[in-house]
Design a protein around this motif. Structure first.
Motif, mmCIF file in Angstrom:
data_model
loop_
_atom_site.group_PDB
_atom_site.id
_atom_site.type_symbol
_atom_site.label_atom_id
_atom_site.label_comp_id
_atom_site.label_asym_id
_atom_site.label_seq_id
_atom_site.Cartn_x
_atom_site.Cartn_y
_atom_site.Cartn_z
ATOM 1 N N LEU A 1 -30.182 -24.956 18.262
ATOM 2 C CA LEU A 1 -29.440 -25.890 17.419
ATOM 3 C C LEU A 1 -29.668 -27.289 17.970
ATOM 4 N N ALA B 1 -20.885 -28.685 14.772
ATOM 5 C CA ALA B 1 -22.097 -27.954 14.372
ATOM 6 C C ALA B 1 -22.235 -26.655 15.157
ATOM 7 N N GLU C 1 -21.784 -22.914 13.532
ATOM 8 C CA GLU C 1 -22.921 -21.982 13.618
ATOM 9 C C GLU C 1 -22.444 -20.616 14.104
ATOM 10 N N ASN D 1 -20.226 -19.005 11.315
ATOM 11 C CA ASN D 1 -21.060 -18.496 10.220
ATOM 12 C C ASN D 1 -21.763 -17.204 10.623
#
Length: 91
Positions: free
Chosen positions: A3, A80, A84, A87
């Motif tokens: 990421l 973020a 991540e 999700n």
């Protein structure tokens, strides 16, 4: 999976431009351990998968970095990273 972070971070003498989250390798034991650790930081967690604290702890395990590194990311990068993880868990 890597990421990309919005800026380069230095932690413990290492430079980080991305955070490699090895989420696929996490186990149930990792999740339970992360939940216990998160509850020490925030005893009011009811649903771990919805807790930023739990997601940060789990991210740190997946990336093999200290929780302190994850929680001290700038807000954009922290969001973020935790999204991540969330999700991945809710796919």
């Amino acid at each position: 999976m890597g990421l990309k972070l919005s800026k380069e971070y230095e932690y413990d003498g290492k430079q980080y431009k991305e955070l490699k989250l090895n989420l696929e390798e996490l186990t149930g034991k990792d999740m339970l351990t992360a939940e216990k650790e998160a509850k020490l930081l925030d005893p009011h967690i009811n649903v771990p998968e919805l807790s930023k604290t739990y997601l940060a702890v789990l991210a740190s395990r997946a990336a093999q970095v200290p929780v302190d590194f994850v929680v001290n990311l700038k807000a954009k990068d922290f969001s973020a990273v935790t999204l991540e993880v969330q999700n991945f868990l809710l796919e």
